[in-house]
Design a protein around this motif. Structure first.
Motif, PDB file in Angstrom:
ATOM      1  N   ARG A  17      -3.983  -4.359   2.632  1.00 35.98           N
ATOM      2  CA  ARG A  17      -4.086  -4.581   1.189  1.00 35.98           C
ATOM      3  C   ARG A  17      -5.029  -3.533   0.593  1.00 35.98           C
ATOM      4  O   ARG A  17      -5.954  -3.082   1.236  1.00 35.98           O
ATOM      5  CB  ARG A  17      -4.634  -5.966   0.900  1.00 35.98           C
ATOM      6  CG  ARG A  17      -3.678  -7.057   1.323  1.00 35.98           C
ATOM      7  CD  ARG A  17      -3.526  -8.101   0.238  1.00 35.98           C
ATOM      8  NE  ARG A  17      -2.549  -9.076   0.646  1.00 35.98           N
ATOM      9  CZ  ARG A  17      -1.336  -9.148   0.114  1.00 35.98           C
ATOM     10  NH1 ARG A  17      -0.996  -8.318  -0.840  1.00 35.98           N
ATOM     11  NH2 ARG A  17      -0.477 -10.056   0.513  1.00 35.98           N
ATOM     12  N   PHE A  59      -0.711  -2.482  -1.772  1.00 35.54           N
ATOM     13  CA  PHE A  59      -1.025  -2.142  -0.389  1.00 35.54           C
ATOM     14  C   PHE A  59      -1.368  -0.659  -0.303  1.00 35.54           C
ATOM     15  O   PHE A  59      -0.886   0.149  -1.090  1.00 35.54           O
ATOM     16  CB  PHE A  59       0.178  -2.400   0.536  1.00 35.54           C
ATOM     17  CG  PHE A  59       0.557  -3.839   0.649  1.00 35.54           C
ATOM     18  CD1 PHE A  59      -0.027  -4.649   1.611  1.00 35.54           C
ATOM     19  CD2 PHE A  59       1.499  -4.391  -0.209  1.00 35.54           C
ATOM     20  CE1 PHE A  59       0.328  -5.977   1.713  1.00 35.54           C
ATOM     21  CE2 PHE A  59       1.860  -5.721  -0.109  1.00 35.54           C
ATOM     22  CZ  PHE A  59       1.277  -6.523   0.857  1.00 35.54           C
ATOM     23  N   ASP A  87       2.557  -6.826   6.571  1.00 36.75           N
ATOM     24  CA  ASP A  87       1.165  -6.726   6.125  1.00 36.75           C
ATOM     25  C   ASP A  87       0.259  -7.063   7.307  1.00 36.75           C
ATOM     26  O   ASP A  87       0.734  -7.299   8.420  1.00 36.75           O
ATOM     27  CB  ASP A  87       0.906  -7.610   4.905  1.00 36.75           C
ATOM     28  CG  ASP A  87       1.039  -9.105   5.184  1.00 36.75           C
ATOM     29  OD1 ASP A  87       1.132  -9.516   6.363  1.00 36.75           O
ATOM     30  OD2 ASP A  87       1.055  -9.878   4.207  1.00 36.75           O
TER      31      ASP A  87
END
Length: 154
Positions: A109, A85, A34
Motif C-alpha cells: 500500500r 499501491f 497485495d
C-alpha cells in the motif's frame, strides 16, 4: 493430378511456416496480490523489452491474473501498478523462445508514484505438468504423517 500436387505442396509449406512461427515467441504471466494476499483486480501490468523498447500492457482479471502471450525473446522489465499501491517493478526477466515466465507481484500500500525495484529472473514453468518450477530447495520432513498406514490393506 498436377494441380493436386501443387496444392498439396502449397499446403505443406504454409502449414510448416505457421508451425515455425508459433515457436518463435515466449510469454509472461502471473498474479497480482497485495501484502495480505488478496488479489488486486484491475492492476496494470506492463512489460518492456529492454533491447527493443517494445511495450505490452495487460490488466489483472477478477482472480488477479494477467497474461502476455506471444512476446519476442529478450530481456524484460515487468511492472505492476494500481492506484493506492506502490508500483513494483522486476528487471532481468529473460524470455527465450517458447519460455513461459511466471512473474507474480505483491503490491505494498502507498503512493503509486513510488516504485519498488527488484532484480532477478522469473522461474520457468515446468511444461510437463504445468507447475511453476522452483528455484528454492524444498523442505523435507522425516516425521511420519498422522494418517500414515491408517488405511493399509494388509
Amino acid at each position: 493430378m498436377r494441380k493436386f500436387s501443387v496444392l498439396a505442396a502449397m499446403c505443406f509449406f504454409v502449414c510448416r511456416a505457421q508451425s515455425n512461427a508459433q515457436g518463435t515467441t515466449g510469454s509472461i504471466w502471473g498474479t497480482v496480490r497485495d501484502q495480505q494476499g488478496m488479489v488486486v483486480v484491475g492492476a496494470t501490468v506492463r512489460a518492456v523489452n529492454e533491447e527493443t523498447g517494445m511495450t505490452r500492457t495487460a490488466v489483472a482479471d477478477l482472480a488477479g491474473r494477467y497474461a502476455m502471450p506471444s512476446l519476442s525473446p529478450g530481456n524484460y522489465r515487468v511492472s505492476a501498478s494500481q492506484p493506492g499501491f506502490q508500483t513494483v517493478a522486476r528487471t532481468g526477466i529473460v524470455l527465450t523462445v517458447t519460455r513461459e515466465a511466471v512473474v507474480d507481484f505483491e503490491l505494498p500500500r502507498g503512493d503509486s508514484s513510488q516504485t519498488v525495484e527488484s532484480a532477478g529472473d522469473a522461474p520457468p514453468v515446468n511444461s510437463t505438468n504445468a507447475t511453476q518450477a522452483s528455484t528454492q530447495p524444498r523442505a523435507s520432513s522425516s516425521t511420519p504423517s498422522p494418517l500414515h498406514g491408517r488405511f493399509s490393506l494388509g
